[in-house]
Motif scaffolding. Structure first.
Motif: not given
Lengths: 481, 177
Positions: B23, B144, B37, B13-16, B19-20, B41-42, B44
């Protein structure tokens, strides 16, 4: 393995000691809107019913555009004599209007390319509409050089403009800046369309899926065709962003070169008042000045009609006003330097050309130009003026008027009074010329209205990317979602 | 079992969050997987282990071709095919040929860049399992997704699902091939 992102952002110890004042970043989307709000807002404009004002504006624009159509039909069927050009003023409104429209286009490329390279994030909410403005302005500009040849098919075949061999197998003269101009402007138009289209792809994909969901298969297929099957894949975004960056990187020298080459049309000649090395930077600054004037003229009504205040904030308007102020001051400085060099260069013809501009038969045009281009932007020093939207809009119109007169002054005054007094003259436009130019505003209006009806007026993906929620490091754990 | 599906699509639900999660999926050794997305996303790319794009190579070739075309066209027309003295100037000089060669450099670079982007992304590709899912509308709006393809050698339905759940996926669905 996965390491914590927290450690990467440890603040230097000195900060606790000096306790710097926080410098807040300008908010680019007001009222803490969500991603979905942006999508609904922008797509809602396209998906909603066609508003009545749109039909009225469209009808009016079509009517105005018909003046250009009639003017051109009359010109082609009769001959270029229907325009008011005569010795010694053999270039007049056609090239004035051409440079005027091309100049307007430059702000769009400046916003989309140069501000992108400079990481000015405020560009995102205005770049789509500004790029559309660029393309439509180039269309309007192109009408004049194409049709000034009279028998217009000669522009292409047998190649007065484009290098296609003519009946005598002679090629265009590549030593001439006019031929450089053909390449500069056609490259500019093409690259602007490509850049605009690449920016549109992710947004067209959004519309494709939304129309499919509401069962509108025809529209879904149309938007889908141009969306190229975009699916938001990050592996695609990686190449996409690189391509976008390169396009921004090549559009920057392009936009600077286009008006430089346009100014070569004059600077490479030997006419007093034209033959000056200051022309390229002075023309580029003037182009950006007029273009931002036009961006404000277009965006402020759009902002009011579609209630886009959260996306085009006061900060955006401030930024645009300040660019107008900066470029307008450069233009004013160039006017001053021209006079200085005319005196300092001790060329009597050059000196006369400038005295004649300010105090000769065309002095009325010169002082309109000075008022609009030098005095108008100075109002933008004041925050109160920048915050008065109606006043900003009125001033932006003055900028447009002033920049048209700048081209008129440069072109017509220099030709009407060149070296030999025996060949002096006075030029006035014919009705056909006036109609043709007046109509181009209709052509522009028709194209722009179609744009705001059928395409997303703001780049949704780019807008979302500059919102605070888009930063993956923004809110660990306390994410607003 | 895994043959009948294209892969797994997991919602974040969120960019962060994505992102995790990216990884984690990268570190688990998957190769055929992707993130969906609504905007780039910066960072990513790094989180996914995506290498630097090859688009610039296309651009370079385009630019060189454009410059060469401009110069040689002007040499061919002015100095070879029909030499004609105009204004006492030379038949060919790189100086007067430069503005046009410069513009063509930019024109060809633009076309090559866009062609490069399309070729590297395999676009246009109007059919794709991800596009068939009705979640794509949200994936281009405000949500996302991580998509792990079944053809990945490391793919195992149960373990992949576990990995995605452990990475914080809100919802996992199977994509039809």
């Amino acid at each position: 393995m996965a390491h914590s992102a927290h450690t990467e952002h440890a603040a230097p110890a000195i900060l606790a000691e000096v306790n710097p004042a926080p410098l807040p970043r300008a908010i680019l989307v007001e009222n803490n809107r969500s991603f979905n709000w942006v999508t609904e807002k922008i797509c809602g404009i396209i998906e909603g019913p066609t508003p009545r004002w749109w039909w009225i504006s469209f009808a009016v624009s079509c009517f105005i555009a018909s003046f250009t159509v009639l003017g051109i039909v009359y010109l082609v069927s009769t001959g270029v004599g229907v325009w008011g050009h005569a010795n010694p003023v053999n270039w007049a409104w056609d090239i004035v209007n051409f440079v005027f429209w091309i100049g307007i286009g430059h702000a769009g490329t400046l916003i989309s390319a140069i501000l992108c390279l400079l990481r000015q994030k405020w560009r995102t909410s205005i770049n789509r509409a500004a790029e559309a403005m660029t393309i439509f302005a180039v269309v309007c500009a192109g009408i004049f050089p194409v049709f000034h040849v009279g028998r217009v098919w000669f522009a292409v075949w047998p190649g007065y403009l484009f290098p296609v061999p003519n009946a005598n197998a002679i090629w265009p003269n590549f030593r001439s800046p006019l031929e450089w101009d053909v390449f500069a402007v056609s490259t500019y138009g093409t690259v602007s369309v490509l850049f605009w289209y690449i920016g549109l792809i992710p947004d067209l994909a959004v519309l494709r899926d939304r129309f499919l969901k509401t069962g509108n298969k025809v529209k879904s297929a149309l938007y889908g065709f141009f969306a190229m099957g975009w699916r938001g894949s990050n592996r695609h975004w990686s190449n996409y962003e690189m391509a976008y960056l390169i396009l921004a990187g090549i559009s920057t020298p392009l936009v600077l070169s286009v008006h430089t080459i346009v100014s070569f049309d004059f600077a490479v000649s030997l006419i007093p008042g034209w033959h000056t090395t200051i022309f390229p930077p002075y023309f580029v600054a003037g182009a950006i000045f007029s273009g931002f004037g036009m961006v404000l003229t277009l965006m402020l009504p759009l902002r009011a009609i579609f209630r886009l205040e959260d996306l085009i904030t006061q900060y955006h308007i401030d930024c645009m006003c300040k660019i107008i102020l900066a470029t307008g001051t450069i233009v004013g400085y160039a006017y001053g330097i021209e006079f200085f060099i005319a005196w300092y260069g001790s060329n009597p013809y050059e000196g006369f050309a400038f005295i004649n501009r300010a105090f000769g038969h065309y002095a009325w045009a010169y002082w309109i130009m000075i008022t609009c281009n030098v005095i108008t932007p100075q109002f933008f020093w004041f925050k109160k003026v920048r915050q008065n939207i109606v006043l900003v809009w009125i001033l932006s119109i003055f900028v447009n008027v002033g920049m048209w007169f700048e081209r008129f002054v440069i072109i017509v005054t220099s030709l009407a009074r060149d070296y030999l007094p025996s060949s002096w003259g006075y030029y006035s436009p014919s009705a056909v010329e006036i109609f043709t130019f007046f109509g181009t505003f209709g052509v522009f209006g028709v194209l722009f209205l179609l744009f705001i009806r059928f395409l997303p007026i703001m780049p949704m993906a780019e807008l979302k990317a500059v919102m605070p929620q888009a930063d993956p490091h923004a809110g660990h754990g306390d994410s607003k979602h | 079992m895994a043959d009948s599906i294209y892969g797994l699509m997991a919602r974040f639900d969120s960019a962060s969050e994505i992102f995790h999660a990216a990884k984690k999926v990268r570190d688990a050794g998957f190769k055929n997987w992707d993130c969906i997305t609504p905007f780039p996303i910066h960072g990513l790319d790094g989180a996914m282990g995506v290498r630097r794009s090859h688009v610039p190579k296309f651009s370079l070739v385009g630019g060189l071709a454009g410059f060469t075309t401009g110069m040689s066209m002007i040499w061919f027309t002015g100095a070879f095919d029909y030499p004609l003295i105009v204004g006492g100037k030379p038949y060919f000089s790189p100086l007067f040929a430069f503005p046009i060669a410069y513009e063509l450099t930019i024109l060809f670079t633009a076309f090559a860049t866009i062609a490069g982007m399309f070729i590297l992304n395999w676009l246009p590709q109007h059919y794709h399992p991800v596009l068939k899912s009705d979640q794509i509308t949200r994936g281009l709006d405000d949500t996302f997704y991580v998509v792990i393809e079944a053809r990945d050698p490391k793919f195992d339905l149960i373990r992949a699902k576990a990995l995605l759940t452990q990475s914080g996926a809100k919802e996992i669905s199977e994509l039809e091939a």
